[in-house]
Design a protein around this motif. Structure first.
Motif, PDB file in Angstrom:
ATOM      1  N   THR A 123     -35.486  39.633 -18.571  1.00 15.39           N
ATOM      2  CA  THR A 123     -35.512  38.687 -17.296  1.00 15.39           C
ATOM      3  C   THR A 123     -36.989  38.403 -17.088  1.00 15.39           C
ATOM      4  OG1 THR A 123     -36.010  40.563 -15.762  1.00 15.39           O
ATOM      5  CG2 THR A 123     -33.748  40.116 -16.338  1.00 15.39           C
ATOM      6  N   HIS A 124     -37.168  37.108 -16.289  1.00 21.30           N
ATOM      7  CA  HIS A 124     -38.361  36.458 -16.023  1.00 21.30           C
ATOM      8  C   HIS A 124     -38.739  36.468 -14.507  1.00 21.30           C
ATOM      9  CE1 HIS A 124     -41.028  32.796 -15.822  1.00 21.30           C
ATOM     10  NE2 HIS A 124     -41.576  33.227 -16.658  1.00 21.30           N
ATOM     11  N   CYS A 125     -39.756  37.133 -14.511  1.00 21.64           N
ATOM     12  CA  CYS A 125     -39.994  37.173 -12.930  1.00 21.64           C
ATOM     13  C   CYS A 125     -41.514  36.228 -12.929  1.00 21.64           C
ATOM     14  CB  CYS A 125     -40.659  38.694 -12.770  1.00 21.64           C
ATOM     15  SG  CYS A 125     -39.210  39.749 -12.677  1.00 21.64           S
ATOM     16  N   MET A 126     -41.371  35.636 -11.840  1.00 25.77           N
ATOM     17  CA  MET A 126     -42.624  34.546 -11.504  1.00 25.77           C
ATOM     18  C   MET A 126     -43.142  35.353 -10.246  1.00 25.77           C
ATOM     19  SD  MET A 126     -43.778  32.186 -13.731  1.00 25.77           S
ATOM     20  CE  MET A 126     -44.725  31.316 -12.557  1.00 25.77           C
ATOM     21  N   ALA A 265     -48.194  33.603 -11.257  1.00 30.06           N
ATOM     22  CA  ALA A 265     -48.289  34.182 -12.736  1.00 30.06           C
ATOM     23  C   ALA A 265     -47.022  34.718 -13.162  1.00 30.06           C
ATOM     24  CB  ALA A 265     -49.123  35.620 -12.419  1.00 30.06           C
ATOM     25  N   GLY A 266     -46.744  34.584 -14.349  1.00 27.30           N
ATOM     26  CA  GLY A 266     -45.360  34.905 -14.757  1.00 27.30           C
ATOM     27  C   GLY A 266     -45.409  36.068 -15.863  1.00 27.30           C
ATOM     28  N   ILE A 267     -44.065  36.595 -16.074  1.00 26.06           N
ATOM     29  CA  ILE A 267     -43.965  37.811 -17.153  1.00 26.06           C
ATOM     30  C   ILE A 267     -42.479  37.928 -17.358  1.00 26.06           C
ATOM     31  CG2 ILE A 267     -43.824  39.868 -15.657  1.00 26.06           C
ATOM     32  CD1 ILE A 267     -46.267  39.611 -18.140  1.00 26.06           C
ATOM     33  N   ILE A 268     -42.368  38.398 -18.785  1.00 20.46           N
ATOM     34  CA  ILE A 268     -40.968  38.404 -19.019  1.00 20.46           C
ATOM     35  C   ILE A 268     -40.881  40.031 -19.411  1.00 20.46           C
ATOM     36  CG2 ILE A 268     -39.445  38.390 -20.974  1.00 20.46           C
ATOM     37  CD1 ILE A 268     -39.894  35.595 -21.361  1.00 20.46           C
ATOM     38  N   LEU A 269     -39.874  40.642 -18.610  1.00 18.09           N
ATOM     39  CA  LEU A 269     -39.342  42.076 -18.834  1.00 18.09           C
ATOM     40  C   LEU A 269     -38.127  42.203 -19.403  1.00 18.09           C
ATOM     41  CD1 LEU A 269     -40.439  42.975 -14.963  1.00 18.09           C
ATOM     42  CD2 LEU A 269     -41.839  43.372 -17.167  1.00 18.09           C
ATOM     43  N   GLY A 270     -37.747  43.518 -19.688  1.00 16.87           N
ATOM     44  CA  GLY A 270     -36.654  44.031 -20.279  1.00 16.87           C
ATOM     45  C   GLY A 270     -36.862  44.343 -21.893  1.00 16.87           C
ATOM     46  N   LYS A 287     -52.957  31.201 -15.998  1.00 15.35           N
ATOM     47  CA  LYS A 287     -52.812  31.956 -17.351  1.00 15.35           C
ATOM     48  C   LYS A 287     -53.676  33.116 -17.466  1.00 15.35           C
ATOM     49  CE  LYS A 287     -52.732  27.491 -19.780  1.00 15.35           C
ATOM     50  NZ  LYS A 287     -53.644  26.504 -20.537  1.00 15.35           N
ATOM     51  N   LEU A 288     -54.736  33.222 -16.817  1.00 12.83           N
ATOM     52  CA  LEU A 288     -55.306  34.437 -16.503  1.00 12.83           C
ATOM     53  C   LEU A 288     -54.583  35.651 -15.638  1.00 12.83           C
ATOM     54  CD1 LEU A 288     -58.198  35.849 -17.418  1.00 12.83           C
ATOM     55  CD2 LEU A 288     -59.028  35.230 -15.274  1.00 12.83           C
ATOM     56  N   ALA A 289     -54.068  34.999 -14.556  1.00 11.65           N
ATOM     57  CA  ALA A 289     -53.330  36.051 -13.830  1.00 11.65           C
ATOM     58  C   ALA A 289     -52.073  36.487 -14.533  1.00 11.65           C
ATOM     59  CB  ALA A 289     -52.760  35.440 -12.562  1.00 11.65           C
ATOM     60  N   SER A 290     -51.628  35.772 -15.403  1.00  8.73           N
ATOM     61  CA  SER A 290     -50.410  36.074 -16.140  1.00  8.73           C
ATOM     62  C   SER A 290     -50.727  37.295 -17.259  1.00  8.73           C
ATOM     63  CB  SER A 290     -49.580  34.788 -16.860  1.00  8.73           C
ATOM     64  OG  SER A 290     -49.136  34.063 -15.939  1.00  8.73           O
ATOM     65  N   ILE A 291     -51.740  37.028 -17.902  1.00  8.26           N
ATOM     66  CA  ILE A 291     -52.228  38.072 -18.786  1.00  8.26           C
ATOM     67  C   ILE A 291     -52.549  39.408 -17.874  1.00  8.26           C
ATOM     68  CG2 ILE A 291     -54.417  38.679 -20.400  1.00  8.26           C
ATOM     69  CD1 ILE A 291     -54.212  35.621 -21.073  1.00  8.26           C
ATOM     70  N   ALA A 292     -53.208  39.284 -16.829  1.00  9.72           N
ATOM     71  CA  ALA A 292     -53.649  40.576 -16.154  1.00  9.72           C
ATOM     72  C   ALA A 292     -52.392  41.157 -15.713  1.00  9.72           C
ATOM     73  CB  ALA A 292     -54.161  39.909 -14.754  1.00  9.72           C
ATOM     74  N   ALA A 293     -51.089  40.300 -15.048  1.00  4.37           N
ATOM     75  CA  ALA A 293     -49.954  40.979 -14.988  1.00  4.37           C
ATOM     76  C   ALA A 293     -49.297  41.936 -16.157  1.00  4.37           C
ATOM     77  CB  ALA A 293     -48.902  39.963 -14.432  1.00  4.37           C
ATOM     78  N   GLY A 294     -49.452  41.242 -17.348  1.00  2.96           N
ATOM     79  CA  GLY A 294     -48.961  41.664 -18.472  1.00  2.96           C
ATOM     80  C   GLY A 294     -49.742  43.059 -18.491  1.00  2.96           C
ATOM     81  N   SER A 295     -51.081  43.254 -18.393  1.00  2.00           N
ATOM     82  CA  SER A 295     -51.790  44.388 -18.830  1.00  2.00           C
ATOM     83  C   SER A 295     -51.422  45.358 -17.778  1.00  2.00           C
ATOM     84  CB  SER A 295     -53.496  43.839 -18.497  1.00  2.00           C
ATOM     85  OG  SER A 295     -54.179  45.077 -18.826  1.00  2.00           O
ATOM     86  N   VAL A 296     -51.551  44.992 -16.600  1.00  2.00           N
ATOM     87  CA  VAL A 296     -51.196  46.010 -15.404  1.00  2.00           C
ATOM     88  C   VAL A 296     -49.889  46.595 -15.482  1.00  2.00           C
ATOM     89  CG1 VAL A 296     -50.887  46.362 -12.774  1.00  2.00           C
ATOM     90  CG2 VAL A 296     -52.643  44.957 -13.665  1.00  2.00           C
ATOM     91  N   LEU A 297     -48.871  45.727 -15.912  1.00  2.00           N
ATOM     92  CA  LEU A 297     -47.540  46.249 -16.046  1.00  2.00           C
ATOM     93  C   LEU A 297     -47.305  47.287 -17.162  1.00  2.00           C
ATOM     94  CD1 LEU A 297     -45.364  43.447 -14.623  1.00  2.00           C
ATOM     95  CD2 LEU A 297     -45.946  45.475 -13.189  1.00  2.00           C
ATOM     96  N   ALA A 298     -48.296  46.916 -18.460  1.00  2.00           N
ATOM     97  CA  ALA A 298     -48.012  47.682 -19.402  1.00  2.00           C
ATOM     98  C   ALA A 298     -48.417  49.007 -19.352  1.00  2.00           C
ATOM     99  CB  ALA A 298     -48.639  46.968 -20.420  1.00  2.00           C
TER     100      ALA A 298
END
Length: 304
Positions: A123-126, A265-270, A287-298
């Protein structure tokens, strides 16, 4: 609790720097984004793609190419496979789409033998931080699931709730967006929304209240609820907006950015790791916020 876009960026800077595998990294906006993330201590990139082009682009950003791990790959298929493999092997803990088709990347993600498939729905979360609302919320799903049925909508909600839990939310309000508040058997989105609102046992582990069907104004505005004499759990204060289909999600999201001045910021999960997809039209901040979201959630979510 992390409840702003800047908060996500700050959390990524303050934690362990995630390692991001970038598929088809030979693209100037992508290189700009990952260079900024590296400089800010948000992520350490592994750049997969046309090695000579990547080195040239890094030099144009006043970076020394030897300071980066570059994995040569030619075709889009090869780029996707190698980037996904880095995540599958644990050498990177999240993934980013570069200049290749989303379908090419997701085919590698879903490869049964070497991919990142899980039992969860993708799924996609924005994230949108909208000045008029004075808060950040998640809009889902405006990018991956086009016309989800009831069970998929429930899984979409669960993914979004898990994200907010990872960001420190101890209680969550979700709203199932429809055109009106009345259940109409001829309008499937209202029937689904009513069913989702009644799945209280399913939402208990997230401490989440789900209301629906509900129009957008009543989902986010307590003033609108007061004027229309509308009451429902969490109405007027939604943390998650579940849309009935991707067209509604895409429209609300673009309106929030273009007309409402929202940060996003956006991220795909699942999958086994978060997946960052950035658009060329996204701002550098997004773009920077999206990468940050990926880093935090990882770092914070258990996705396997």
């Amino acid at each position: 609790m992390i409840n702003t876009i800047q908060g996500i960026v700050d959390a990524a800077k303050g934690g362990a720097s995630g390692v991001i595998a970038v598929a088809a990294a030979h693209d100037e906006p992508v290189i700009e984004a990952v260079v900024a993330a590296r400089r800010e201590g948000i992520a350490t990139p592994i750049l997969v793609g046309h090695a000579d082009e990547i080195r040239r682009m890094l030099r144009e950003q006043h970076e020394e190419p030897d300071a980066y791990q570059i994995v040569p790959a030619d075709s889009d298929t090869d780029c996707a496979a190698q980037a996904v493999s880095l995540c599958a092997q644990g050498k990177a803990n999240f993934l980013m789409k570069g200049i290749l088709g989303t379908a090419d990347l997701m085919r590698a993600v879903f490869n049964k033998e070497q991919g990142l498939r899980t039992s969860h729905l993708t799924t996609h979360c924005m994230f949108y931080e909208i000045p008029a609302l004075g808060k950040m919320l998640i809009l889902t799903d405006g990018g991956v699931n086009t016309f989800p049925d009831l069970e998929k909508k429930a899984e979409i909600l669960e993914n979004a709730a898990a994200v907010l839990q990872a960001l420190g939310y101890t209680s969550i309000n979700a709203a199932c967006i429809c055109g009106a508040e009345q259940v109409n058997p001829k309008v499937q989105s209202t029937v689904d929304a009513d069913a989702l609102a009644k799945m209280t046992d399913r939402w208990a582990k997230y401490n989440m209240q789900v209301c629906g069907p509900v129009a957008l104004d009543l989902a986010v505005s307590k003033e609108a609820c007061k004027h229309k004499h509308f009451t429902a759990p969490g109405a007027g204060d939604a943390d998650i907006l579940l849309v009935p289909n991707y067209e509604v999600g895409n429209g609300i999201g673009k309106a929030a950015s273009l007309f409402g001045g929202a940060k996003n910021a956006g991220i795909i999960l699942g999958a086994k790791v978060p997946i960052v997809l950035v658009s060329r039209s996204d701002s550098a901040e997004s773009k920077l916020a999206s990468i940050a979201a990926g880093s935090v959630l990882a770092q914070r979510m258990h996705l396997a």
